[in-house]
Design an enzyme around this catalytic site. Structure first.
Site, PDB file in Angstrom:
ATOM      1  N   LEU A 266      -2.461   2.415   0.218  1.00  0.00           N
ATOM      2  CA  LEU A 266      -2.961   1.424   1.165  1.00  0.00           C
ATOM      3  C   LEU A 266      -2.278   1.642   2.519  1.00  0.00           C
ATOM      4  CD1 LEU A 266      -5.041  -0.810   0.888  1.00  0.00           C
ATOM      5  CD2 LEU A 266      -3.208  -2.413   0.434  1.00  0.00           C
ATOM      6  N   HIS A 267      -2.607   2.765   3.148  1.00  0.00           N
ATOM      7  CA  HIS A 267      -2.034   3.104   4.447  1.00  0.00           C
ATOM      8  C   HIS A 267      -2.822   2.414   5.557  1.00  0.00           C
ATOM      9  CE1 HIS A 267      -5.182   6.120   5.397  1.00  0.00           C
ATOM     10  NE2 HIS A 267      -5.224   6.250   4.083  1.00  0.00           N
ATOM     11  N   LEU A 268      -2.652   2.819   6.800  1.00  0.00           N
ATOM     12  CA  LEU A 268      -3.198   2.100   7.945  1.00  0.00           C
ATOM     13  C   LEU A 268      -4.716   1.911   7.897  1.00  0.00           C
ATOM     14  CD1 LEU A 268      -2.722   0.683  10.620  1.00  0.00           C
ATOM     15  CD2 LEU A 268      -2.843   2.910  11.743  1.00  0.00           C
TER      16      LEU A 268
ATOM     17  N   ALA B 110      -5.785  -0.429   4.994  1.00  0.00           N
ATOM     18  CA  ALA B 110      -5.208  -1.751   5.262  1.00  0.00           C
ATOM     19  C   ALA B 110      -5.979  -2.443   6.379  1.00  0.00           C
ATOM     20  CB  ALA B 110      -3.727  -1.624   5.628  1.00  0.00           C
TER      21      ALA B 110
END
Length: 91
Positions: free
Chosen positions: A19-21, A24
């Site tokens: 759940l990176h940038l 997210a």
């Protein structure tokens, strides 16, 4: 009198980067389009789904299980939209 729904669902992070940038941001944008309070839980921590920073600080990695909780009048619709993101691997 307005009905308040409570919906809880478990997901496994399927995209390789977790759940990176980008995911997210997608999740926060989707959550923000609903009035319900939406919380994401992972590894004993909780995050407000409408906050990108809060989501990143969860450090949810590939293969981690997350629990999404939606509470509010549009919780069922919110969970349907969020479920679609997880099921499509945020693509």
């Amino acid at each position: 009198m307005e009905m308040t729904a409570y919906v809880e669902r478990r997901f496994v992070i399927s995209n390789q980067q977790g759940l990176h940038l980008r995911p997210a941001s997608m999740l926060a944008k989707t959550a923000d389009s609903f009035d319900s309070n939406i919380t994401v839980c992972c590894k004993g921590s909780k995050a407000e789904a409408k906050s990108v920073l809060s989501m990143i600080l969860l450090e949810a990695s590939h293969g981690n299980e997350v629990i999404v909780i939606a509470k509010g009048r549009d919780a069922v619709h919110a969970m349907a939209a969020i479920s679609e993101l997880f099921e499509l691997g945020f693509n």
